[in-house]
Design an enzyme around this catalytic site. Structure first.
Site, PDB file in Angstrom:
ATOM      1  CD  GLU A  48      -2.908   1.082   2.397  1.00 11.92           C
ATOM      2  OE1 GLU A  48      -2.906   0.095   3.169  1.00 11.92           O
ATOM      3  OE2 GLU A  48      -3.785   1.970   2.415  1.00 11.92           O
ATOM      4  CG  ASN A 195      -9.570  -1.551   1.417  1.00 10.29           C
ATOM      5  OD1 ASN A 195      -9.270  -2.720   1.669  1.00 10.29           O
ATOM      6  ND2 ASN A 195      -9.377  -0.562   2.287  1.00 10.29           N
ATOM      7  CD  GLU A 196     -10.383  -2.165   6.040  1.00 11.27           C
ATOM      8  OE1 GLU A 196     -10.352  -1.045   6.585  1.00 11.27           O
ATOM      9  OE2 GLU A 196      -9.731  -3.141   6.457  1.00 11.27           O
ATOM     10  CE1 TYR A 264      -3.597  -5.945   9.081  1.00 12.52           C
ATOM     11  CE2 TYR A 264      -5.882  -5.284   8.780  1.00 12.52           C
ATOM     12  CZ  TYR A 264      -4.575  -5.344   8.317  1.00 12.52           C
ATOM     13  OH  TYR A 264      -4.247  -4.807   7.093  1.00 12.52           O
ATOM     14  CD  GLU A 321      -6.185  -4.605   4.238  1.00 14.53           C
ATOM     15  OE1 GLU A 321      -6.089  -4.222   5.422  1.00 14.53           O
ATOM     16  OE2 GLU A 321      -6.608  -3.888   3.312  1.00 14.53           O
ATOM     17  CD  GLN A 370       0.301  -2.366   3.845  1.00 12.46           C
ATOM     18  OE1 GLN A 370       1.082  -1.714   3.163  1.00 12.46           O
ATOM     19  NE2 GLN A 370      -0.892  -1.885   4.209  1.00 12.46           N
TER      20      GLN A 370
HETATM   21  O1  AHR Z   1      -3.099  -2.429   6.239  1.00 14.07           O
HETATM   22  C1  AHR Z   1      -3.395  -1.203   6.819  1.00 14.07           C
HETATM   23  C2  AHR Z   1      -4.868  -0.821   6.690  1.00 14.07           C
HETATM   24  O2  AHR Z   1      -5.658  -1.720   7.410  1.00 14.07           O
HETATM   25  C3  AHR Z   1      -5.443  -0.857   5.304  1.00 14.07           C
HETATM   26  O3  AHR Z   1      -5.186   0.294   4.582  1.00 14.07           O
HETATM   27  C4  AHR Z   1      -6.912  -1.004   5.574  1.00 14.07           C
HETATM   28  O4  AHR Z   1      -7.574  -1.668   4.526  1.00 14.07           O
HETATM   29  C5  AHR Z   1      -6.975  -1.742   6.885  1.00 14.07           C
HETATM   30  O5  AHR Z   1      -7.832  -1.142   7.783  1.00 14.07           O
END
Ligand code: AHR
Length: 519
Positions: A48, A195-196, A264, A321, A370
């Protein structure tokens, strides 16, 4: 912490003739084959425009003093080549819904410059754009995954981007690409529509986003010989309703080939401190592992919804992600999400792969967040040096599972309880087979004790030799690789195994990951 014995996968072990007496864990390998291939895309990356992922990470520009290959940092370029990256997602993340692709084409000195307001307001000079990303993918043999802008973009802008990249016709956009130095179109398979969308991508409801997806997808056409695999912006973590609404309101008939999911390993929550990447107690270590393996339940629940609505399996699940999210390193820009990476991260990565491999009937891709200098990165850079993280080494060691046949196994191990709900297995594993070689990857999560593991086979003659074996471990789980100390955690030859009448006996050092090739 309470320990108790459990059966991690399957019940076949109940009938097996071994117990835990002489060893700490047993693994029974059912080597008749499953016919299920582990998609290489499970080992995908995410890049990103965030912090120093692109600028200073992947890209330094052709005029940089940093050694480069046509502007790509040479050390990073070579490390990614060795990693065999199957797919890479770009340009975001949240940045994707602020990105206007036309800012990033044409002569570099004339490109628009903006403040990257998602990520610390840093100057974005657009010197890395469509050509730079797609050429990198082409040079490294990576399948590009483009994330389109729904939040602040338009259908026209997105449709023109697809035309610019993939059309071989005589049209404005294809001719503009040619004028910018690229005659033949690129092949672009994966295309994310936003995205999101529930958050930084527009704060939408799933119903509203579903309608938008259908509208955008209509105008994203397969041009020339290119075939787009369109991906809907999916749920976060436990938002099962988001998946349900998209599956019902869009579905495969309206062009949704994949639906994404973000999960996450963020043990401190989103607001405020998430805890340090390098300083943590044993209890926090287990909390982290428990949170990470909770993904199994999350995947299962999203997949259950998909199975109910789409029993033919026409829509894939893509975890685009995932990874650890800790505090930024002290003194670094909080908007740049730069964190160190210890043996804990390596264990997190290995446990995730063990889970992903079991769900590839639906789960067809996973992109860690990432690739360079951001979150659970493969690679860290400063001005002149590069460091491969423990996570990089797991990705590299586990390469053998890419496109290999998944081999079923049952694991009998003890578990450790933390303050989260999922008990953490002391020992975990994946077995796969490719080109006549059976690859066995093993994890010992115990911080203090080596683990004796007995591996047995349905077919006693399945394995007669171990042809290669490596282990990733370190004296201390807090160890990491840093500038000037780049080789603290790295794979080494592994010898602590023997083939006996009972099977393959392996002793895993504390907090370690081993991969053995058997023939
Ligand atoms: O990876 C960091 C961020 O986490 C990304 O930009 C977003 O899609 C997510 O909230």
């Amino acid at each position: 912490m309470h320990k108790f014995t459990t059966i991690i996968a399957g019940l076949a072990l109940l009938c097996a003739s071994f117990s835990l007496h002489a060893q700490d864990a047993t693994i029974r390998i059912h080597d008749e084959g499953t016919g299920v291939t582990i998609p290489a895309e499970i080992y995908g990356q995410f890049s990103e425009h965030l912090g120093r992922c692109i600028y200073g990470g992947l890209w330094v520009g052709k005029d940089s003093k940093v050694p480069n290959v046509e502007g790509y940092r040479k050390d990073v370029f070579d490390a990614l080549k060795a990693l065999k990256v199957p797919v890479m997602r770009w340009p975001g993340g949240c940045f994707a819904d602020d990105y206007h692709w036309m800012d990033g084409i044409g002569p570099q000195e004339k490109r628009a410059y903006i403040a990257n307001n998602n990520w610390g307001g840093t100057l974005e000079d657009n010197s890395f754009g469509t050509h730079e990303f797609l050429n990198l993918c082409e040079m490294l043999g990576i399948e590009p995954y483009i994330s389109g802008n729904v939040g602040s973009g338009s259908v026209e802008e997105m449709a023109k981007w697809v035309e610019y990249m993939t059309s071989d016709a005589s049209s404005n956009m294809a001719d503009l690409r040619r004028a910018n130095g690229r005659e033949k179109p690129w092949k672009v398979k994966y295309f994310g529509i936003g995205n999101e969308a529930w958050g930084c991508g527009g704060n939408m409801t799933p119903e509203y986003y579903s309608d938008l997806f259908r509208r955008y997808a209509t105008y994203l056409r397969d041009l020339g010989g290119n075939h787009l695999y369109k991906i809907a912006s999916g749920a976060s973590d436990y938002d099962y309703n988001w998946t349900k609404v998209l599956m019902n309101n869009i579905g495969a008939d309206k062009g949704m080939k994949g639906i994404s999911l973000h999960y996450y390993t963020n043990i401190g929550g989103w607001v405020g401190s998430k805890t340090s990447a390098t300083q943590f107690s044993d209890a926090t270590y287990y909390t982290t592992l428990s949170k990470t393996i909770e993904i199994e339940e999350v995947l299962q629940k999203h997949i259950d919804i998909m199975d109910t609505i789409d029993p033919e399996g026409r829509v894939d699940l893509l975890l685009d992600e995932w990874g650890t999210w800790f505090d930024v390193e002290p003194g670094t820009n909080p908007g740049h999400l730069y964190q160190q990476n210890t043996m804990r991260d390596a264990i997190v990565a290995a446990l995730n792969f063990d889970i992903f491999h079991k769900y590839t009937r639906r789960l067809k891709m996973a992109n860690i967040a990432q690739v360079v200098n951001v979150l659970q990165a493969m690679i860290l850079t400063n001005e002149t040096e590069m460091v491969l993280t423990p996570t990089y080494h797991v990705f590299e060691m586990y390469n053998v599972h890419q496109n290999a046949e998944f081999v079923a196994s049952d694991i009998l191990t003890k578990t450790v309880k933390s303050d989260r709900k999922c008990p953490v297995p002391e020992v975990d594993a994946t077995v796969s087979r490719k080109d006549g070689v059976m690859n066995i990857s093993l994890v010992n999560t115990d911080l203090k004790k080596a683990k004796k593991v007995l591996i047995t086979f349905d077919n006693e003659k399945a394995v007669s030799a171990i042809t290669a074996a490596r282990v990733l471990t370190s004296k201390d789980v807090h160890d990491y690789n840093d500038f000037g100390k780049a080789n603290v955690v790295e794979p080494k030859a592994f010898k602590d195994y023997k083939l006996t009448k009972a099977g393959l006996e392996v002793t895993l050092p504390p907090c370690s990951i081993a991969v053995l090739a058997a023939k």
